[in-house]
Scaffold this motif. Structure first.
Motif, PDB file in Angstrom:
ATOM      1  N   VAL A 151      43.490  37.968  45.474  1.00 48.37           N
ATOM      2  CA  VAL A 151      43.641  36.671  44.025  1.00 48.37           C
ATOM      3  C   VAL A 151      41.926  37.332  43.782  1.00 48.37           C
ATOM      4  O   VAL A 151      41.461  36.772  44.634  1.00 48.37           O
ATOM      5  CB  VAL A 151      43.471  35.176  44.164  1.00 48.37           C
ATOM      6  CG1 VAL A 151      45.017  34.653  44.708  1.00 48.37           C
ATOM      7  CG2 VAL A 151      42.407  34.687  45.612  1.00 48.37           C
ATOM      8  N   GLY A 152      41.890  36.943  42.492  1.00 49.89           N
ATOM      9  CA  GLY A 152      41.050  36.665  41.679  1.00 49.89           C
ATOM     10  C   GLY A 152      40.514  36.561  41.010  1.00 49.89           C
ATOM     11  O   GLY A 152      41.083  36.466  39.618  1.00 49.89           O
ATOM     12  N   TYR A 153      39.116  37.315  40.230  1.00 48.73           N
ATOM     13  CA  TYR A 153      39.178  37.118  38.642  1.00 48.73           C
ATOM     14  C   TYR A 153      39.088  38.944  37.936  1.00 48.73           C
ATOM     15  O   TYR A 153      39.147  40.144  38.557  1.00 48.73           O
ATOM     16  CB  TYR A 153      37.143  36.680  38.236  1.00 48.73           C
ATOM     17  CG  TYR A 153      37.947  35.649  37.914  1.00 48.73           C
ATOM     18  CD1 TYR A 153      37.945  34.305  36.824  1.00 48.73           C
ATOM     19  CD2 TYR A 153      36.359  34.584  38.484  1.00 48.73           C
ATOM     20  CE1 TYR A 153      37.609  33.265  36.925  1.00 48.73           C
ATOM     21  CE2 TYR A 153      36.240  33.462  39.113  1.00 48.73           C
ATOM     22  CZ  TYR A 153      36.690  32.850  37.545  1.00 48.73           C
ATOM     23  OH  TYR A 153      36.810  31.741  37.511  1.00 48.73           O
TER      24      TYR A 153
ATOM     25  N   PRO B 169      31.835  47.013  46.954  1.00 48.71           N
ATOM     26  CA  PRO B 169      30.433  45.624  46.081  1.00 48.71           C
ATOM     27  C   PRO B 169      30.407  45.527  44.336  1.00 48.71           C
ATOM     28  O   PRO B 169      30.733  47.363  44.146  1.00 48.71           O
ATOM     29  CB  PRO B 169      29.370  46.128  46.789  1.00 48.71           C
ATOM     30  CG  PRO B 169      29.651  46.775  48.172  1.00 48.71           C
ATOM     31  CD  PRO B 169      31.252  47.889  47.331  1.00 48.71           C
ATOM     32  N   TRP B 170      31.085  44.590  43.609  1.00 51.26           N
ATOM     33  CA  TRP B 170      30.702  44.791  42.218  1.00 51.26           C
ATOM     34  C   TRP B 170      29.316  45.548  41.540  1.00 51.26           C
ATOM     35  O   TRP B 170      29.364  46.281  41.086  1.00 51.26           O
ATOM     36  CB  TRP B 170      31.196  43.842  41.576  1.00 51.26           C
ATOM     37  CG  TRP B 170      31.103  43.726  39.667  1.00 51.26           C
ATOM     38  CD1 TRP B 170      30.659  43.038  39.540  1.00 51.26           C
ATOM     39  CD2 TRP B 170      32.098  44.724  39.175  1.00 51.26           C
ATOM     40  NE1 TRP B 170      30.805  43.295  37.737  1.00 51.26           N
ATOM     41  CE2 TRP B 170      31.486  44.328  37.977  1.00 51.26           C
ATOM     42  CE3 TRP B 170      32.839  45.718  39.088  1.00 51.26           C
ATOM     43  CZ2 TRP B 170      31.921  45.043  36.602  1.00 51.26           C
ATOM     44  CZ3 TRP B 170      32.952  45.770  38.368  1.00 51.26           C
ATOM     45  CH2 TRP B 170      33.451  45.680  36.281  1.00 51.26           C
ATOM     46  N   GLN B 171      28.554  44.927  42.745  1.00 51.27           N
ATOM     47  CA  GLN B 171      26.895  45.120  41.535  1.00 51.27           C
ATOM     48  C   GLN B 171      27.058  47.116  42.302  1.00 51.27           C
ATOM     49  O   GLN B 171      26.688  47.716  41.559  1.00 51.27           O
ATOM     50  CB  GLN B 171      25.958  44.398  42.510  1.00 51.27           C
ATOM     51  CG  GLN B 171      25.797  42.959  41.856  1.00 51.27           C
ATOM     52  CD  GLN B 171      24.762  43.155  43.332  1.00 51.27           C
ATOM     53  OE1 GLN B 171      24.703  43.062  44.118  1.00 51.27           O
ATOM     54  NE2 GLN B 171      24.304  40.949  42.741  1.00 51.27           N
ATOM     55  N   VAL B 172      27.642  48.062  42.780  1.00 46.50           N
ATOM     56  CA  VAL B 172      27.971  49.185  43.388  1.00 46.50           C
ATOM     57  C   VAL B 172      28.235  49.660  42.086  1.00 46.50           C
ATOM     58  O   VAL B 172      28.150  50.568  41.518  1.00 46.50           O
ATOM     59  CB  VAL B 172      28.084  49.675  44.807  1.00 46.50           C
ATOM     60  CG1 VAL B 172      28.319  51.358  44.559  1.00 46.50           C
ATOM     61  CG2 VAL B 172      27.071  48.959  45.441  1.00 46.50           C
TER      62      VAL B 172
ATOM     63  N   GLN C 153      36.780  39.342  43.458  1.00 50.58           N
ATOM     64  CA  GLN C 153      36.552  39.098  44.426  1.00 50.58           C
ATOM     65  C   GLN C 153      35.262  38.203  45.274  1.00 50.58           C
ATOM     66  O   GLN C 153      34.555  39.184  45.353  1.00 50.58           O
ATOM     67  CB  GLN C 153      38.247  38.176  45.277  1.00 50.58           C
ATOM     68  CG  GLN C 153      38.438  39.895  46.359  1.00 50.58           C
ATOM     69  CD  GLN C 153      40.368  39.754  47.102  1.00 50.58           C
ATOM     70  OE1 GLN C 153      39.687  40.786  48.498  1.00 50.58           O
ATOM     71  NE2 GLN C 153      40.739  39.238  46.653  1.00 50.58           N
ATOM     72  N   ARG C 154      35.102  37.194  45.963  1.00 56.79           N
ATOM     73  CA  ARG C 154      34.640  37.124  47.018  1.00 56.79           C
ATOM     74  C   ARG C 154      34.603  38.125  48.572  1.00 56.79           C
ATOM     75  O   ARG C 154      35.485  38.628  48.596  1.00 56.79           O
ATOM     76  CB  ARG C 154      34.395  35.720  47.220  1.00 56.79           C
ATOM     77  CG  ARG C 154      33.483  34.515  46.460  1.00 56.79           C
ATOM     78  CD  ARG C 154      33.559  33.524  47.132  1.00 56.79           C
ATOM     79  NE  ARG C 154      32.954  32.601  46.248  1.00 56.79           N
ATOM     80  CZ  ARG C 154      33.128  31.165  45.844  1.00 56.79           C
ATOM     81  NH1 ARG C 154      34.322  30.690  47.066  1.00 56.79           N
ATOM     82  NH2 ARG C 154      32.528  30.175  44.836  1.00 56.79           N
ATOM     83  N   ALA C 155      33.326  38.031  48.622  1.00 60.60           N
ATOM     84  CA  ALA C 155      33.832  38.862  50.198  1.00 60.60           C
ATOM     85  C   ALA C 155      34.663  38.729  51.238  1.00 60.60           C
ATOM     86  O   ALA C 155      35.594  39.279  51.954  1.00 60.60           O
ATOM     87  CB  ALA C 155      32.565  39.609  51.486  1.00 60.60           C
ATOM     88  N   ASP C 156      34.862  37.214  51.469  1.00 57.34           N
ATOM     89  CA  ASP C 156      35.976  36.665  52.285  1.00 57.34           C
ATOM     90  C   ASP C 156      37.386  36.534  51.464  1.00 57.34           C
ATOM     91  O   ASP C 156      38.570  36.129  52.355  1.00 57.34           O
ATOM     92  CB  ASP C 156      35.496  35.242  52.716  1.00 57.34           C
ATOM     93  CG  ASP C 156      35.276  34.497  51.373  1.00 57.34           C
ATOM     94  OD1 ASP C 156      36.111  34.316  50.205  1.00 57.34           O
ATOM     95  OD2 ASP C 156      35.197  33.480  52.080  1.00 57.34           O
ATOM     96  N   GLY C 157      37.315  37.012  50.613  1.00 64.95           N
ATOM     97  CA  GLY C 157      38.880  37.613  49.702  1.00 64.95           C
ATOM     98  C   GLY C 157      39.147  35.997  48.814  1.00 64.95           C
ATOM     99  O   GLY C 157      40.015  35.383  48.337  1.00 64.95           O
ATOM    100  N   SER C 158      38.205  34.677  48.921  1.00 61.46           N
ATOM    101  CA  SER C 158      39.016  33.617  47.320  1.00 61.46           C
ATOM    102  C   SER C 158      38.464  33.567  46.168  1.00 61.46           C
ATOM    103  O   SER C 158      37.375  35.174  46.475  1.00 61.46           O
ATOM    104  CB  SER C 158      38.286  32.968  48.316  1.00 61.46           C
ATOM    105  OG  SER C 158      36.378  32.790  48.548  1.00 61.46           O
TER     106      SER C 158
ATOM    107  N   MET D 131      32.907  41.517  45.534  1.00 61.39           N
ATOM    108  CA  MET D 131      33.645  42.958  45.685  1.00 61.39           C
ATOM    109  C   MET D 131      34.668  43.607  44.835  1.00 61.39           C
ATOM    110  O   MET D 131      35.560  42.236  44.498  1.00 61.39           O
ATOM    111  CB  MET D 131      33.965  42.293  47.406  1.00 61.39           C
ATOM    112  CG  MET D 131      33.546  42.211  47.834  1.00 61.39           C
ATOM    113  SD  MET D 131      32.685  43.311  48.467  1.00 61.39           S
ATOM    114  CE  MET D 131      33.010  44.804  49.558  1.00 61.39           C
ATOM    115  N   ALA D 132      34.977  44.090  44.695  1.00 64.41           N
ATOM    116  CA  ALA D 132      36.152  44.633  43.270  1.00 64.41           C
ATOM    117  C   ALA D 132      37.190  45.597  44.352  1.00 64.41           C
ATOM    118  O   ALA D 132      36.716  45.927  45.248  1.00 64.41           O
ATOM    119  CB  ALA D 132      35.076  45.804  42.613  1.00 64.41           C
ATOM    120  N   ILE D 133      38.473  45.170  44.159  1.00 63.80           N
ATOM    121  CA  ILE D 133      39.455  46.102  44.680  1.00 63.80           C
ATOM    122  C   ILE D 133      40.021  46.561  43.044  1.00 63.80           C
ATOM    123  O   ILE D 133      39.908  46.800  42.852  1.00 63.80           O
ATOM    124  CB  ILE D 133      40.596  44.886  44.916  1.00 63.80           C
ATOM    125  CG1 ILE D 133      40.008  43.725  45.433  1.00 63.80           C
ATOM    126  CG2 ILE D 133      41.316  45.598  45.807  1.00 63.80           C
ATOM    127  CD1 ILE D 133      39.177  43.899  46.935  1.00 63.80           C
TER     128      ILE D 133
END
Length: 471
Positions: A198-200, A425-428, A448-453, A464-466
Motif C-alpha cells: 500500500v502507498g501513495y 528512496p524517493w529522495q534519491v 510508502q514508508r520504509a516499514d511498508g506502511s 520509499m518508491a516501489i
C-alpha cells in the motif's frame, strides 16, 4: 514412458500464452465481437460474484449504501473539471446519435461517475446533518482501450465505485484510508490470498482530479505489478465545480471534501496471475465458488449414490460442493479439468474406495493424496481448506518478498525492476528519475514508508518508491 504434454503452456516458456490458455481452457472468458470487449463465461462470472459479495459486505460494514446512476453522462458534465476531462479524454466513448437523430448534446458512456454523482450530491446535501454521505455503485464502465487484454485492460469492464462527501478534509482522508485497509486490503489478503503493498501514487500517476491517490499493488508470477485497487482524496475541486455545499453548525456555507474509490473485474486477472501454475488456476478456498468437488471415478450406481450422500454432508458443514458424476467422460480428463479451474479440494470415490468405506482426498496446492474414511471426510476437508487458504497466502508473500530488491541509484533500480520490484528512496529517485524509468516502461507503483506502511502525507521524509514493470 513418454511424459504427458502440459495442458497449458508452461509459465517459464511464454507467460502471456499461459494466461490465454488458462482463460480458454478453464472456461473463464473470451473476446467479445467488438474489439476490447469480453464475454465472461459462467465460471469466470462465478469468481466475480464471489469477489463482489465479499467486497460489498465490507463496503456496507464501512457505512456506505449502494445506489445506481445512469450509464450516459452529458458531455458538459465532464468539462466542468478540467483535470478530470483531460485525464480521461483519450479513453472516452461519445454518443452523438440517438433515435435516428443527432443529439442536441453528445453524451459520454461513463468512464467513471464522479461528475454525474456529484451533480446529484449537490441536490441531496444541504446541511452538516447530511454528512458524511457515503454512496457506492456496482456498474460497468467504458474506457476505449488501445491494447486490450481480457480482465486486465478491456474497453468495458465491471467494477464498484464509491463516492463520498465529508465536512472536513481529515474526515475524507480518514475514510479513504479506511476503505483502502478495512475493505480492499482485508479482502485481498484474507480472501484472495494476494499480498499487497500500500502507498501513495506519485503526482504523475495520480487519478485525474484527485489531490491524493492511495493504491494497492500486487506482484504477479511474471514479477510484473498489477494495481488491484485505488482510493482517492478528491479535495474540493468537484465540490466547487458542482456547487456541493452545506450549512455548518454555525450557519456558514461550506464546500464538502470528497473521496472516490474502486476495484474492478481486473481482480479476476490478478487472481489468475498471482497464484496460477503450470496446471492452471489455484483458487483460494475462501473465494472459490466450488471449494470441493466429489468425483465418481467409475460408472457405478452405488458409487454415484455415495458421492451425492457425501456432498450433502459437506454442504451441511458449509462447504461449497459439487458432484462430478459425468462418468461418460474419462476420469483423467475430468480430474485435469478441475485442476485447471483451481478447485481447492477433490474427493475421489471409486468401487474399491466404496468397498473399503474410504475416499481419496486431493489438494490442488500440492501433489499429495490421502485416503480418508468416508465418515471423516467432512472434518478433514474443513481443516484442509483452512490450511490451503493460509498456505496460498504464505507462498505468495514469500515469493513476492524474495523478488523485492533494495537499491540506491537509478541504474540498479532499472536492473532490479526487470526481474522484480525495486525499492529505492524517493529522495534519491525523484521526479526526474521517475521520468527516466518511464522510458523503459518502468513506473513508480507507489510511495510508502520504509516499514511498508501508508504515509500520512506525501511530504513525509524518507519515503520509499516501489518501481516495477506493470500491467
Amino acid at each position: 514412458m513418454v511424459a504427458q504434454k502440459s495442458v497449458v503452456t508452461p509459465q517459464s516458456e511464454d507467460f502471456p500464452r499461459w494466461y490465454q490458455d488458462v482463460l480458454n481452457k478453464a472456461e473463464l472468458a473470451e473476446n467479445g465481437p467488438v474489439r476490447g470487449t469480453m464475454v465472461i463465461r459462467p465460471y469466470g462470472y462465478a469468481l466475480w460474484e464471489r469477489m463482489q459479495a465479499e467486497v460489498d459486505q465490507r463496503i456496507k460494514a464501512a457505512g456506505a449504501d449502494n445506489a445506481y446512476f445512469p450509464l450516459f453522462i452529458p458531455e458538459s458534465y465532464l468539462h466542468k473539471e478540467s483535470d478530470h476531462v483531460e485525464g480521461f479524454s483519450p479513453e472516452l466513448a461519445v454518443v452523438t446519435m440517438g433515435g435516428g437523430r443527432e443529439l442536441a448534446e453528445p453524451v459520454v458512456v461513463r468512464p467513471t461517475s464522479e461528475t454525474i454523482i456529484n451533480a446529484y450530491l449537490s441536490k441531496w446535501i444541504q446541511s452538516h446533518r447530511d454528512l458524511p454521505m457515503l454512496i457506492n455503485q456496482w456498474a460497468n464502465v467504458v474506457r476505449w482501450e488501445m491494447r486490450p487484454r481480457i480482465f486486465l485492460r478491456t474497453t468495458e469492464f465491471l467494477w464498484q465505485e464509491g463516492h463520498t462527501a465529508h465536512a472536513s478534509q481529515q474526515s475524507a482522508r480518514t475514510y479513504a484510508a479506511k476503505i483502502l485497509h478495512e475493505v480492499y486490503r482485508d479482502f485481498m489478503e484474507q480472501v484472495l490470498a494476494i499480498p499487497v503493498l500500500v502507498g501513495y501514487k506519485t503526482a504523475a500517476e495520480r487519478f485525474p482530479g484527485a489531490i491524493n491517490s492511495m493504491c494497492l499493488e500486487a506482484m504477479m508470477r511474471d514479477t510484473k505489478a498489477l494495481q488491484m485497487g485505488t482510493s482517492h482524496e478528491l479535495g474540493q475541486s468537484f465540490a466547487t465545480m458542482f456547487d456541493i455545499t452545506y450549512l455548518d453548525a454555525e450557519g456558514n456555507q461550506e464546500h464538502v471534501w470528497q473521496t472516490s474509490w474502486g476495484v474492478s473485474s481486473r481482480m479476476v486477472g490478478g487472481l489468475i496471475m498471482a497464484h496460477g501454475d503450470d496446471r492452471g488456476m489455484v483458487v483460494p478456498p475462501r473465494l472459490a465458488p466450488t471449494q470441493a468437488v466429489v468425483v465418481a471415478v467409475r460408472s457405478d450406481a452405488n458409487v454415484v449414490e455415495a458421492c451425492h450422500s457425501l456432498a450433502t454432508e459437506l454442504h451441511a458443514k458449509g462447504v461449497r460442493v459439487k458432484v462430478d458424476d459425468a462418468t461418460d467422460t474419462g476420469f483423467g480428463r475430468r480430474a485435469t479439468n478441475w485442476e485447471l479451474k483451481g478447485v481447492p479440494m477433490r474427493v475421489e470415490i471409486g468401487p474399491r474406495d466404496l468397498e473399503q468405506q474410504q475416499a481419496t482426498v486431493v489438494s490442488r496446492i500440492g501433489t499429495e493424496k490421502q485416503a480418508v474414511g468416508l465418515g471423516d471426510v467432512p472434518a478433514v476437508l474443513v481443516r484442509e481448506l483452512d490450511r490451503a487458504q493460509q498456505a496460498i497466502l504464505a507462498t505468495a508473500t514469500a515469493w513476492r518478498d524474495s523478488k523485492i530488491v533494495d537499491v540506491n541509484n537509478l541504474s540498479t533500480a532499472r536492473e532490479a525492476a526487470q526481474v522484480g520490484f525495486a525499492r529505492i528512496p524517493w529522495q534519491v529517485l525523484g521526479t526526474e528519475g521517475e521520468a527516466a524509468l518511464a522510458k523503459d516502461a518502468i513506473s513508480v507503483r507507489c510511495l510508502q514508508r520504509a516499514d511498508g506502511s501508508l504515509p500520512q502525507a506525501m511530504e513525509e521524509p524518507d519515503l520509499m518508491a516501489i518501481c516495477a514493470r506493470s500491467y
